[in-house]
Design an enzyme around this catalytic site. Structure first.
Site, PDB file in Angstrom:
ATOM      1  N   ASP A 297       0.876  -1.166   0.000  1.00 20.30           N
ATOM      2  CA  ASP A 297       0.000   0.000   0.000  1.00 20.30           C
ATOM      3  C   ASP A 297       0.920   1.224   0.000  1.00 20.30           C
ATOM      4  OD1 ASP A 297      -2.148   1.736   0.087  1.00 20.30           O
ATOM      5  OD2 ASP A 297      -3.164   0.685   1.716  1.00 20.30           O
ATOM      6  N   TRP A 298       0.353   2.370  -0.305  1.00 11.57           N
ATOM      7  CA  TRP A 298       1.166   3.566  -0.534  1.00 11.57           C
ATOM      8  C   TRP A 298       1.855   4.054   0.759  1.00 11.57           C
ATOM      9  CZ3 TRP A 298      -0.122   1.285  -4.457  1.00 11.57           C
ATOM     10  CH2 TRP A 298      -0.016   1.792  -5.747  1.00 11.57           C
TER      11      TRP A 298
END
Ligand SMILES: *[C@@H]1O[C@H](CO)[C@@H](O)[C@H](O)[C@H]1NC(C)=O
Ligand SMILES: *[C@@H]1O[C@H](CO)[C@@H](O)[C@H](O)[C@H]1NC(C)=O
Ligand SMILES: *[C@@H]1O[C@H](CO)[C@@H](O)[C@H](O)[C@H]1NC(C)=O
Ligand SMILES: *[C@@H]1O[C@H](CO)[C@@H](O)[C@H](O)[C@H]1NC(C)=O
Ligand SMILES: *[C@@H]1O[C@H](CO)[C@@H](O)[C@H](O)[C@H]1NC(C)=O
Ligand SMILES: *[C@@H]1O[C@H](CO)[C@@H](O)[C@H](O)[C@H]1NC(C)=O
Ligand SMILES: *[C@@H]1O[C@H](CO)[C@@H](O)[C@H](O)[C@H]1NC(C)=O
Ligand SMILES: *[C@@H]1O[C@H](CO)[C@@H](O)[C@H](O)[C@H]1NC(C)=O
Ligand SMILES: *[C@@H]1O[C@H](CO)[C@@H](O)[C@H](O)[C@H]1NC(C)=O
Ligand SMILES: *[C@@H]1O[C@H](CO)[C@@H](O)[C@H](O)[C@H]1NC(C)=O
Ligand SMILES: *[C@@H]1O[C@H](CO)[C@@H](O)[C@H](O)[C@H]1NC(C)=O
Ligand SMILES: *[C@@H]1O[C@H](CO)[C@@H](O)[C@H](O)[C@H]1NC(C)=O
Length: 812
Positions: A297-298
């Site tokens: 995920d970012w």
């Protein structure tokens, strides 16, 4: 090497203060039971990371990926696994020398978000409410076509984490349902849709991402020193719960050959998800035989080589300094990969495997052939990494601002109408019968006054989507009020409206009426939810309950419509003047038209709740952990002590009354299953069907024996009313007493939507796979069928069971 591999942080088990006694979720402090303390909370080390194998569905593609890999330099290899700033939300840079034009990764689950002239589809919870496999597929097939036409190789969707452990979680609406079976079907169909459109799907967020509060660590940053003050929340999940609830839909995703899986922000059993070797190497790549790649995920990457060894294949978005989590540029991957290989810390074979996993789905989906370039307008809209931050040019030669919407508006309208759940319909007040005077109430009825490029929690404006990376950028919006006015004009009806909730809630209706008593009062309520925040209440927003009270006090025909992220308590549901209730969730850009189709009967509602509506907010268990009273770095802990008992499993296990049960939904017609047959194999002899699956070579989805259909069940369904309509027949299994303690009384194991003309009889069919009839045995680490008698409950909701049969399993 051993020290490099020991990345697993063991959870620091610190005693916390007890729970607040009022059961109210907010400000709730999760208590620690010292008896169970230490039973879980550690993540075992599972190494090495399994290689991609040729047993998947991608044999031919794997050969092409190997040929591509053979041409890469070490620096190019590092680049292939490291995100960089570019035109898309996530970017893998092109390698022009090899004719590789890069990878473009775009949000999200209900639209290609960073784009103009793209459609906003209904949210995951909305499409789940259709209980319609075909619609689940059609939706992402159409959405996938839009991603591809905009030059996006990878869609950051669909979502099955959060699954919906807590009614309050801010992102539940992006996914489908707290029931793993329904969500599993949603995942399979959605992935098939995207990938049939030529776009890679990403199953996210892996795993245990069940709350937003403290999903990321908190940094102490005084300008010179950056240190973690608090590690993120740790989702502490026992092995059986992991398999039977949270991992279940991910297994469907892998079974559907999903290209990518996104690891989540929070910790699992004390270890960050993107460097949790048990979750990634063990469960996903090992047990489930996942052949694609794991992307972070970012900003969820918190290590370089240790994360790679633990199974992470791609770091996203790379060195953007997002949320203050990634410091000093490309801190973890990028150049450090080159260094780590050169100095012998990282085996190049592992790096090669990461690239094969990334490129196999790329070739499998033919993305090397004539894939559209990234739409230059998307690059301009991408505030996430503006052009000034790019490290390399990108081929943005294609047409700008491509209109990719096609005729998807028709599909969106059809799906949103089919997803509308009719919860109450006293004396058949709906469908409306050409009312002449219509009064419309509520700030959710009309147009957004503060723009709708990214929806937000504005006071005025109907909600068609939630917020954060899972939102969409509307290109137009058909509001409920607009659609009602257009339809009412056909009857030459009067339409009056009041949009100010404060005014309505504090007014006596007679003061507002001009001039006739309405035939129907339509009240529009909304509930906002977004990424990065959990909900603080299960009531509707903006005084909505008071608005209903105010209107229903004087209007004997009050129809309430909710546009909500999911679970609301509906305290006014039994008010005698509230004659009908429709839960429309987040319906996308055609919200008004879809609603009018249902209100006026052009479409017979057939949506069913994908969750439980309880009588009181305090009836829900498993609230998010929102506070800790201690200062230890690892003290944010969430113990999944309710185990299998989330949503209806909790209400059923504790014999609790509910307002509207899981699976509930009314129609303008009636259905019956009386006098119908249940056909099934009623005896499973373990001599022929062993309790434990044959150990076959692992395929995507795990041991294929677990997916084998063992039993078919059919039930006749009859439309006993006057209009055509679709019934959702549901099958709930009750396990034999020999199943381990904690097995829920009834679990959804099949559903079938059947469209029937008045008087017509059709057949609902259910196929029970070995997994459906098994519990996860933590000792043998297998799915096991218990002996004894299963109850097969078939009906129209989890508490409206019409037919009961049984399957007897005889010890072999
Ligand atoms: C702690 O857990 C044990 C074992 O599950 C249970 O018997 C006990 O009631 C729990 N104690 C509290 C205070 O919840
Ligand atoms: C979490 O802890 C439980 C109990 O020790 C264990 O069975 C399970 O495998 C662990 N899961 C992960 C992902 O670490
Ligand atoms: C992966 O393949 C490489 C050879 O390409 C081999 O050296 C390594 O041992 C394999 N790893 C596993 C976990 O099988
Ligand atoms: C930042 O924190 C460090 C370590 O605690 C300390 O040495 C330094 O003086 C602090 N700097 C500022 C500007 O407060
Ligand atoms: C390598 O990692 C270190 C520490 O995380 C970081 O400071 C540095 O910038 C990274 N180097 C590159 C080339 O990315
Ligand atoms: C090898 O390179 C990695 C990445 O820059 C670094 O973290 C590690 O300390 C280096 N190891 C040695 C032995 O130089
Ligand atoms: C750039 O994209 C266009 C349009 O897709 C394509 O025709 C061209 O070959 C691409 N050029 C490079 C250098 O990739
Ligand atoms: C519904 O019909 C019944 C029977 O005709 C009547 O008693 C009741 O008042 C009606 N309810 C409403 C809300 O109109
Ligand atoms: C809504 O009504 C309240 C109460 O009458 C009033 O104070 C407020 O200014 C109104 N808001 C708007 C936007 O008109
Ligand atoms: C229902 O509406 C009527 C007006 O039509 C009103 O007289 C009655 O008091 C209302 N009922 C309740 C319970 O508020
Ligand atoms: C179940 O039905 C499917 C499809 O009709 C059929 O292929 C399969 O053989 C049946 N399985 C059993 C165990 O009856
Ligand atoms: C199970 O099904 C069989 C066959 O339909 C029936 O004879 C039997 O009574 C059922 N058992 C129970 C406990 O309902």
């Amino acid at each position: 090497m051993a020290s490099v591999l020991s990345v697993v942080l063991s959870a620091l088990l610190v005693a916390r203060p007890g729970a607040a006694s009022d059961g109210n979720a907010f400000g709730w402090v999760q208590s620690v039971n010292t008896t169970t303390l230490g039973q879980y909370g550690d993540s075992p080390a599972v190494y090495p990371s399994p290689n991609i194998s040729s047993t998947g569905a991608w044999e031919a593609a794997l050969e092409k990926a190997s040929a591509f890999l053979a041409q890469l330099t070490l620096e190019e290899k590092a680049s292939m696994v490291s995100g960089e700033p570019g035109p898309c939300v996530g970017n893998i840079y092109p390698i022009e020398r090899l004719g590789f034009s890069g990878l473009c990764l775009q949000d999200g689950p209900l639209a290609i978000r960073v784009a103009d002239y793209a459609s906003v589809f209904e949210a995951g919870v909305t499409i789940a409410s259709t209980w319609d496999r075909t619609m689940m597929y059609e939706r992402t097939l159409a959405m996938g076509a839009e991603f591809k036409a905009k030059g996006a190789h990878i869609a950051l969707a669909p979502v099955c984490g959060p699954l919906g452990r807590s009614a309050y979680a801010g992102r539940n609406w992006e996914g489908f349902s707290p029931d793993p079976y329904l969500t599993g079907v949603g995942m399979e169909e959605s992935i098939a849709g995207f990938q049939d459109a030529g776009v890679q799907a990403t199953a996210k967020h892996f795993i245990g991402n069940e709350q937003e509060v403290m999903r990321n660590p908190v940094f102490l940053d005084n300008g010179t020193v950056t240190d973690i003050q608090f590690d993120s929340i740790s989702s502490n999940i026992d092995d059986r719960t992991m398999h039977e609830i949270y991992l279940w839909p991910f297994a469907n995703a892998v079974h559907a050959n999903v290209a990518a899986v996104m690891c989540s922000y929070q910790r699992i059993n004390g270890s960050y998800a993107c460097q949790n070797s048990k979750a990634q190497n063990g469960l996903l790549k090992g047990e489930l035989g996942f052949q694609g790649y794991i992307m972070s995920d970012w900003g969820a990457t918190h290590a370089g080589v240790p994360a790679i060894e633990a199974g992470l294949d791609m770091d996203m978005p790379g060195g953007l300094g997002l949320y203050g989590m990634v410091r000093n540029g490309n801190a973890f991957f990028g150049g450090n990969i080159t260094t780590a290989v050169n100095n012998g810390t990282l085996d190049e074979a592992r790096l090669d495997d990461m690239i094969l996993r990334i490129m196999a789905p790329y070739y499998h989906l033919g993305q090397d052939q004539d894939f559209p370039s990234v739409d230059p307008s998307s690059a301009q809209l991408n505030t996430f990494s503006p052009v000034s931050t790019w490290l390399q040019d990108w081929n943005l030669t294609g047409e700008s601002s491509r209109d990719v919407r096609g005729d998807h508006r028709d599909l969106i309208r059809e799906h949103a109408a089919a997803a509308t759940v009719l919860l109450k319909n006293e004396n058949s007040t709906l469908p409306l019968k050409s009312p002449k005077v219509i009064a419309v109430f509520g700030n959710d009825a009309s147009t957004d006054t503060q723009g709708f490029l990214n929806q937000n929690d504005f006071e005025y404006g109907t909600l068609s989507a939630g917020g954060g990376s899972g939102t969409g950028q509307l290109t137009y919006l058909i509001t409920p009020l607009e659609a009602i006015q257009a339809r009412a004009a056909e009857d030459n009806a009067l339409v009056q409206y009041w949009l100010n909730n404060t005014l309505i809630a504090n007014s006596e209706m007679p003061d507002l009426w001009i001039p006739n008593t309405p035939d129907v009062c339509l009240v529009f309520l909304k509930t906002w939810a977004e990424e990065a925040a959990d909900r603080s209440s299960l009531h509707v927003d903006w005084n909505g309950d008071d608005v209903v009270a105010s209107v229903a006090k004087y209007c004997a025909n009050t129809v309430v419509v909710t546009h909500s992220s999911g679970i609301n308590v509906l305290p006014w549901a039994d008010h005698p003047n509230v004659t009908a209730i429709l839960a429309a969730h987040y319906p996308g850009e055609q919200t008004g038209n879809a609603l009018v189709d249902v209100l006026y009967g052009a479409v017979n509602p057939s949506g069913h709740l994908p969750y439980t509506v309880a009588l009181n907010a305090s009836d829900y268990n498993a609230p998010p952990t929102t506070d800790i009273q201690t200062s230890g770095k690892e003290d944010w802990q969430s113990w999944f002590d309710e185990k299998l008992e989330i949503d209806y499993r909790h209400f059923d296990a504790n014999d609790m009354a509910v307002r509207y049960e899981f699976g509930f939904g009314l129609s303008y017609t009636t259905f019956d299953m009386a006098d119908m047959r249940v056909e099934m194999i009623t005896v499973l002899d373990q001599a022929n069907v062993p309790a434990r699956p044959e150990r076959l070579p692992v395929q995507p989805g795990g041991n294929p024996a677990v997916w084998a259909v063992l039993c078919n069940v059919t039930a006749g369904v009859r439309n006993t009313g006057d209009v055509a309509g679709a019934a959702v027949a549901q099958l709930y299994l009750g396990f034999p007493e020999s199943a381990p303690p904690g097995t829920p009384p009834r679990q959804l194991r099949g559903f079938d939507k059947v469209l029937l003309e008045p008087g017509e009889t059709g057949t609902a069919s259910f196929s029970l796979m070995r997994r459906d009839l098994s519990y996860w045995d933590v000792v043998s680490q297998e799915w096991v069928i218990p002996t004894g008698e299963f109850t097969v409950n078939v009906g129209f909701s989890s508490r409206d069971i019409v037919l009961v049969g049984n399957i007897t399993v005889i010890e072999g």
